[in-house]
Design a protein around this motif. Structure first.
Motif, PDB file in Angstrom:
ATOM      1  N   PHE A 234      -9.178   1.862   1.653  1.00  0.00           N
ATOM      2  CA  PHE A 234      -9.153   2.754   2.638  1.00  0.00           C
ATOM      3  C   PHE A 234      -9.767   4.184   2.489  1.00  0.00           C
ATOM      4  O   PHE A 234      -9.943   4.523   1.414  1.00  0.00           O
ATOM      5  CB  PHE A 234      -7.794   2.884   2.938  1.00  0.00           C
ATOM      6  N   GLY A 235     -10.717   4.474   3.463  1.00  0.00           N
ATOM      7  CA  GLY A 235     -10.879   5.919   3.400  1.00  0.00           C
ATOM      8  C   GLY A 235      -9.794   7.082   3.733  1.00  0.00           C
ATOM      9  O   GLY A 235      -8.677   6.409   4.158  1.00  0.00           O
ATOM     10  N   PRO A 236      -9.917   8.082   3.686  1.00  0.00           N
ATOM     11  CA  PRO A 236      -8.892   9.295   4.063  1.00  0.00           C
ATOM     12  C   PRO A 236      -8.362   9.386   5.489  1.00  0.00           C
ATOM     13  O   PRO A 236      -7.563  10.033   5.774  1.00  0.00           O
ATOM     14  CB  PRO A 236      -9.584  10.603   3.518  1.00  0.00           C
TER      15      PRO A 236
ATOM     16  N   PHE B 245       4.085   0.616   2.562  1.00  0.00           N
ATOM     17  CA  PHE B 245       3.498  -0.347   3.474  1.00  0.00           C
ATOM     18  C   PHE B 245       3.398  -1.561   3.015  1.00  0.00           C
ATOM     19  O   PHE B 245       2.532  -1.698   2.029  1.00  0.00           O
ATOM     20  CB  PHE B 245       2.335   0.041   4.601  1.00  0.00           C
TER      21      PHE B 245
ATOM     22  N   GLY C 252       3.902   8.031  11.937  1.00  0.00           N
ATOM     23  CA  GLY C 252       5.066   7.523  11.518  1.00  0.00           C
ATOM     24  C   GLY C 252       5.228   5.835  11.613  1.00  0.00           C
ATOM     25  O   GLY C 252       6.077   5.116  11.631  1.00  0.00           O
ATOM     26  N   GLN C 253       3.914   5.190  12.045  1.00  0.00           N
ATOM     27  CA  GLN C 253       3.807   3.883  12.244  1.00  0.00           C
ATOM     28  C   GLN C 253       2.791   3.348  11.124  1.00  0.00           C
ATOM     29  O   GLN C 253       2.254   3.963  10.641  1.00  0.00           O
ATOM     30  CB  GLN C 253       3.409   3.551  13.501  1.00  0.00           C
ATOM     31  N   GLY C 254       2.808   2.033  11.105  1.00  0.00           N
ATOM     32  CA  GLY C 254       2.023   1.423  10.286  1.00  0.00           C
ATOM     33  C   GLY C 254       0.406   1.222  11.184  1.00  0.00           C
ATOM     34  O   GLY C 254       0.568   1.299  12.437  1.00  0.00           O
ATOM     35  N   PRO C 255      -0.607   1.002  10.239  1.00  0.00           N
ATOM     36  CA  PRO C 255      -1.924   0.809  11.018  1.00  0.00           C
ATOM     37  C   PRO C 255      -1.771  -0.285  11.712  1.00  0.00           C
ATOM     38  O   PRO C 255      -1.165  -1.443  11.416  1.00  0.00           O
ATOM     39  CB  PRO C 255      -2.721   0.945   9.643  1.00  0.00           C
TER      40      PRO C 255
ATOM     41  N   ARG D 248      -2.658  11.085   3.198  1.00  0.00           N
ATOM     42  CA  ARG D 248      -3.173  10.129   4.003  1.00  0.00           C
ATOM     43  C   ARG D 248      -3.841   8.930   3.500  1.00  0.00           C
ATOM     44  O   ARG D 248      -4.081   7.988   4.294  1.00  0.00           O
ATOM     45  CB  ARG D 248      -3.935  10.865   5.304  1.00  0.00           C
ATOM     46  N   GLN D 249      -4.434   9.178   2.501  1.00  0.00           N
ATOM     47  CA  GLN D 249      -5.228   8.143   1.600  1.00  0.00           C
ATOM     48  C   GLN D 249      -4.484   6.697   1.309  1.00  0.00           C
ATOM     49  O   GLN D 249      -3.408   6.852   0.683  1.00  0.00           O
ATOM     50  CB  GLN D 249      -5.797   8.535   0.450  1.00  0.00           C
ATOM     51  N   MET D 250      -4.556   5.816   2.106  1.00  0.00           N
ATOM     52  CA  MET D 250      -3.857   4.389   1.688  1.00  0.00           C
ATOM     53  C   MET D 250      -4.579   3.957   0.373  1.00  0.00           C
ATOM     54  O   MET D 250      -5.874   3.679   0.189  1.00  0.00           O
ATOM     55  CB  MET D 250      -4.112   3.663   2.997  1.00  0.00           C
TER      56      MET D 250
ATOM     57  N   TYR E 180       0.800  -1.280   0.098  1.00  0.00           N
ATOM     58  CA  TYR E 180      -0.066   0.070   0.013  1.00  0.00           C
ATOM     59  C   TYR E 180       0.869   1.391   0.123  1.00  0.00           C
ATOM     60  O   TYR E 180       2.067   1.216   0.719  1.00  0.00           O
ATOM     61  CB  TYR E 180      -0.758  -0.026   1.114  1.00  0.00           C
TER      62      TYR E 180
ATOM     63  N   LEU F  56      -3.993   0.979  -2.530  1.00  0.00           N
ATOM     64  CA  LEU F  56      -3.377  -0.333  -2.978  1.00  0.00           C
ATOM     65  C   LEU F  56      -2.573  -0.120  -4.105  1.00  0.00           C
ATOM     66  O   LEU F  56      -3.020   0.417  -5.293  1.00  0.00           O
ATOM     67  CB  LEU F  56      -4.546  -1.433  -3.372  1.00  0.00           C
TER      68      LEU F  56
ATOM     69  N   ARG G  71      -0.822  -6.561  -5.184  1.00  0.00           N
ATOM     70  CA  ARG G  71      -1.460  -7.567  -4.289  1.00  0.00           C
ATOM     71  C   ARG G  71      -0.896  -9.152  -4.989  1.00  0.00           C
ATOM     72  O   ARG G  71      -0.727  -9.253  -6.066  1.00  0.00           O
ATOM     73  CB  ARG G  71      -2.791  -7.681  -4.293  1.00  0.00           C
TER      74      ARG G  71
ATOM     75  N   TYR H  43      -8.864   0.622  11.645  1.00  0.00           N
ATOM     76  CA  TYR H  43      -7.276   0.771  12.193  1.00  0.00           C
ATOM     77  C   TYR H  43      -6.759   1.947  12.968  1.00  0.00           C
ATOM     78  O   TYR H  43      -7.746   2.932  12.346  1.00  0.00           O
ATOM     79  CB  TYR H  43      -6.268   0.445  10.858  1.00  0.00           C
TER      80      TYR H  43
ATOM     81  N   GLN I 260       0.958   5.247   0.969  1.00  0.00           N
ATOM     82  CA  GLN I 260       0.360   6.330   1.741  1.00  0.00           C
ATOM     83  C   GLN I 260       1.014   7.714   1.618  1.00  0.00           C
ATOM     84  O   GLN I 260       1.698   7.841   2.024  1.00  0.00           O
ATOM     85  CB  GLN I 260       0.149   6.136   3.250  1.00  0.00           C
TER      86      GLN I 260
ATOM     87  N   PHE J  92       0.276  -4.787   9.198  1.00  0.00           N
ATOM     88  CA  PHE J  92       1.295  -3.788   8.162  1.00  0.00           C
ATOM     89  C   PHE J  92       2.622  -3.964   8.986  1.00  0.00           C
ATOM     90  O   PHE J  92       2.637  -4.231  10.213  1.00  0.00           O
ATOM     91  CB  PHE J  92       0.553  -2.647   8.394  1.00  0.00           C
ATOM     92  N   GLY J  93       3.680  -3.417   8.077  1.00  0.00           N
ATOM     93  CA  GLY J  93       4.895  -3.381   8.345  1.00  0.00           C
ATOM     94  C   GLY J  93       4.975  -1.937   8.754  1.00  0.00           C
ATOM     95  O   GLY J  93       3.953  -1.521   8.754  1.00  0.00           O
ATOM     96  N   GLN J  94       6.163  -1.674   9.380  1.00  0.00           N
ATOM     97  CA  GLN J  94       6.395  -0.107   9.854  1.00  0.00           C
ATOM     98  C   GLN J  94       6.453   0.972   8.828  1.00  0.00           C
ATOM     99  O   GLN J  94       6.381   2.129   8.983  1.00  0.00           O
ATOM    100  CB  GLN J  94       7.659  -0.095  10.800  1.00  0.00           C
TER     101      GLN J  94
ATOM    102  N   ARG K  52      -2.040 -10.825   5.060  1.00  0.00           N
ATOM    103  CA  ARG K  52      -3.593 -11.148   5.376  1.00  0.00           C
ATOM    104  C   ARG K  52      -3.737 -12.682   5.223  1.00  0.00           C
ATOM    105  O   ARG K  52      -3.420 -13.338   4.327  1.00  0.00           O
ATOM    106  CB  ARG K  52      -4.558 -10.395   4.601  1.00  0.00           C
TER     107      ARG K  52
ATOM    108  N   MET L 104       4.899   7.178   1.658  1.00  0.00           N
ATOM    109  CA  MET L 104       5.075   6.244   2.704  1.00  0.00           C
ATOM    110  C   MET L 104       4.568   4.729   2.025  1.00  0.00           C
ATOM    111  O   MET L 104       3.447   4.751   1.774  1.00  0.00           O
ATOM    112  CB  MET L 104       4.548   6.404   3.860  1.00  0.00           C
TER     113      MET L 104
ATOM    114  N   LEU M  67      -4.236   8.785  13.650  1.00  0.00           N
ATOM    115  CA  LEU M  67      -5.201   8.713  12.401  1.00  0.00           C
ATOM    116  C   LEU M  67      -5.997   7.418  12.558  1.00  0.00           C
ATOM    117  O   LEU M  67      -5.264   6.260  12.646  1.00  0.00           O
ATOM    118  CB  LEU M  67      -4.415   8.772  11.274  1.00  0.00           C
TER     119      LEU M  67
ATOM    120  N   GLN N 252      -9.307  -4.653   0.555  1.00  0.00           N
ATOM    121  CA  GLN N 252      -9.813  -3.588   1.262  1.00  0.00           C
ATOM    122  C   GLN N 252      -9.224  -2.345   0.886  1.00  0.00           C
ATOM    123  O   GLN N 252      -8.014  -2.136   0.553  1.00  0.00           O
ATOM    124  CB  GLN N 252      -9.359  -3.839   2.639  1.00  0.00           C
TER     125      GLN N 252
ATOM    126  N   LEU O 289      -5.792  -7.035   8.134  1.00  0.00           N
ATOM    127  CA  LEU O 289      -4.300  -6.856   7.657  1.00  0.00           C
ATOM    128  C   LEU O 289      -3.216  -6.370   8.604  1.00  0.00           C
ATOM    129  O   LEU O 289      -3.700  -5.683   9.747  1.00  0.00           O
ATOM    130  CB  LEU O 289      -4.273  -5.499   6.704  1.00  0.00           C
TER     131      LEU O 289
END
Lengths: 120, 113
Positions: free
Chosen positions: B104-106, A91, B40-43, A43-45, A37, A47, A50, B35, A39, A110-112, A95, A89, B88, B102, A108
């Motif tokens: 995601f929303g904003p 990620f 600075g971290q993953g969800p 902020r919108q994640m 993913y 995809l 996959r 989530y 970001q 996630f990694g860092q 899953r 960013m 967030l 999946q 899901l």
């Protein structure tokens, strides 16, 4: 429990060049899915790509491709012909599959994350 | 086709207060997952709702609760807010209890003072 590790907190690449982001994961299951993913600062994640664990062929989406090494539990993302809009960013996520058993197959992990900077 | 929407965009609360965040899934989706993403971290997975019931839960205290409505939209409630709840909050929708991709929303940015 499954874990996902991204060992590169930050990466940078010149525009039009190629960059590879690393991801390793730990699982004892055979049925699972892996994702990348993106970001951006908005902020919108989103995809990116996959990969189903049962497929040996590496997934490809335009300039994005993965190197899925199941035995090594490695799942890297290659971005070719990098563009300024790729800065974000990234990620890696895991899953479980439905066939892994139990009911916790929708979440899901996630990694860092890896911050990718693209230089013009 | 509207994607996943969340409201509000930003929220500022004080310690001890309660907050409700809202999510509307993508058209055709019946599953909502929440989530928490610290800076600075993953969800981190909070929980998932399907058929108006909580189906899975991550490692979050009971102060975090949720609801899913018949139209598949969802709410996340957090009681007795702590400073550490500042994050967030992301909502993701999917089909088939999360087996499908999946989306995601904003997100809602929650700040606890």
């Amino acid at each position: 429990a499954q874990t996902v590790t991204q060992s590169q907190p930050e990466m940078s690449v010149q525009e039009a060049e190629t960059v590879t982001l690393s991801c390793t994961y730990d699982t004892s299951e055979s049925d699972y899915y892996l994702f990348w993913y993106k970001q951006p600062p908005s902020r919108q994640m989103i995809l990116v790509i996959r990969q189903e664990a049962y497929k040996q062929q590496n997934a490809t989406e335009n300039r994005f491709s993965v190197n899925f090494q199941k035995a090594a539990k490695s799942f890297s993302l290659k971005i070719s012909d990098s563009q300024l809009g790729d800065a974000a960013m990234y990620f890696c996520a895991y899953r479980r599959g439905r066939n892994a058993g139990g009911t916790s197959y929708g979440k899901l992990t996630f990694g860092q994350g890896t911050i990718l900077t693209v230089h013009p | 086709d509207a994607g996943v929407t969340q409201s509000p965009t930003h929220l500022i609360k004080t310690r001890g207060q309660q907050v409700t965040l809202r999510c509307s899934p993508k058209s055709g989706h019946d599953t909502v997952s929440w989530y928490q993403q610290a800076l600075g971290q993953g969800p981190q997975f909070i929980f998932q709702y399907y058929e108006e019931e909580e189906r899975q839960r991550g490692n979050f205290p009971d102060r975090f609760s949720g609801h899913q409505f018949p139209n598949y939209s969802s709410e996340l409630n957090v009681n007795a807010l702590l400073l550490g709840d500042s994050a967030l909050y992301l909502c993701a929708s999917s089909k088939d209890r999360g087996q499908d991709t999946q989306y995601f929303g904003p997100g809602t940015r929650l700040t606890v003072l």
